[in-house]
Structure formats: structure tokens, C-alpha cells
Design a protein around this motif. Structure first.
Motif, PDB file in Angstrom:
ATOM      1  N   ALA A  67     -49.649 -30.439  55.513  1.00  0.00           N
ATOM      2  CA  ALA A  67     -50.660 -30.233  56.554  1.00  0.00           C
ATOM      3  C   ALA A  67     -51.531 -29.024  56.232  1.00  0.00           C
ATOM      4  N   PHE A 118     -50.401 -37.312  55.323  1.00  0.00           N
ATOM      5  CA  PHE A 118     -50.850 -36.030  54.767  1.00  0.00           C
ATOM      6  C   PHE A 118     -50.761 -36.055  53.238  1.00  0.00           C
ATOM      7  N   SER A 140     -53.638 -38.009  51.821  1.00  0.00           N
ATOM      8  CA  SER A 140     -54.876 -37.247  51.917  1.00  0.00           C
ATOM      9  C   SER A 140     -54.938 -36.177  50.835  1.00  0.00           C
ATOM     10  N   GLN A 159     -43.725 -31.333  55.654  1.00  0.00           N
ATOM     11  CA  GLN A 159     -44.897 -31.806  56.385  1.00  0.00           C
ATOM     12  C   GLN A 159     -45.859 -30.650  56.657  1.00  0.00           C
ATOM     13  N   SER A 170     -61.152 -33.181  53.576  1.00  0.00           N
ATOM     14  CA  SER A 170     -60.328 -33.705  54.659  1.00  0.00           C
ATOM     15  C   SER A 170     -61.214 -34.098  55.829  1.00  0.00           C
ATOM     16  N   VAL A 202     -53.980 -30.022  53.600  1.00  0.00           N
ATOM     17  CA  VAL A 202     -55.053 -30.819  54.204  1.00  0.00           C
ATOM     18  C   VAL A 202     -56.071 -29.897  54.873  1.00  0.00           C
ATOM     19  N   ALA A 222     -53.256 -32.453  61.263  1.00  0.00           N
ATOM     20  CA  ALA A 222     -52.602 -31.403  60.480  1.00  0.00           C
ATOM     21  C   ALA A 222     -52.410 -30.143  61.311  1.00  0.00           C
TER      22      ALA A 222
END
Length: 80
Positions: free
Chosen positions: A31, A68, A71, A27, A6, A34, A14
Motif C-alpha cells: 500500500a 496492491f 498495481s 499489505q 497509481s 502504491v 491504500a
């Protein structure tokens, strides 16, 4: 093995997301994934890959949530 990590900017976003009480559960999960992949060799697990894929294929999630998810998928096991 995927060697991607990341970025610091994604990690910062995040972190802010995790501290925000209004952030959705999905989310926050993304996060956290990440953040777990900053400066480590951790890869995204199969369950989180499924969640991230669902987020990217849905219209209902915010751009931040989709970032996110992207990623997280970029750091998944490419052999799966």
C-alpha cells in the motif's frame, strides 16, 4: 521508463489499508508503494517487484493485497 501512476481509487484503498491496525505488514508495504506512485514518476524498485510477484503467486494473500501487488507491478521498470 514506465509512466504509469497509481489511480486515485487505488490510492484511497491504500490509504485506508495503512490506517487499519489489522492490516498485515506485507499489505502495508504494498500500500505504501502504491501511494508513493501517485502523481509522481517513481517506479517500483526491484525488491518490491519481488515481493509483489511472490504475493501474486501465493494462495495465502487477500484480494486487496493482491490488488496492491498488481498495481505495484504495473508500475515497475519493464526493462527488468
Amino acid at each position: 521508463m514506465n509512466s504509469k501512476k497509481s489511480s486515485s481509487s487505488m490510492a484511497s484503498l491504500a490509504s485506508a489499508s495503512l490506517r487499519n491496525k489489522n492490516t498485515s505488514k506485507i499489505q502495508k508495504q504494498l500500500a505504501a508503494s502504491v501511494l508513493s506512485q501517485v502523481n509522481t514518476s517513481h517506479q517500483t524498485g526491484k525488491a518490491m517487484e519481488t515481493i509483489a510477484s511472490s504475493v501474486l503467486n501465493s494462495e495465502k494473500y487477500s484480494n486487496a493485497t493482491k490488488s496492491f501487488a498488481g498495481s505495484v507491478l504495473a508500475q515497475s521498470d519493464k526493462q527488468r
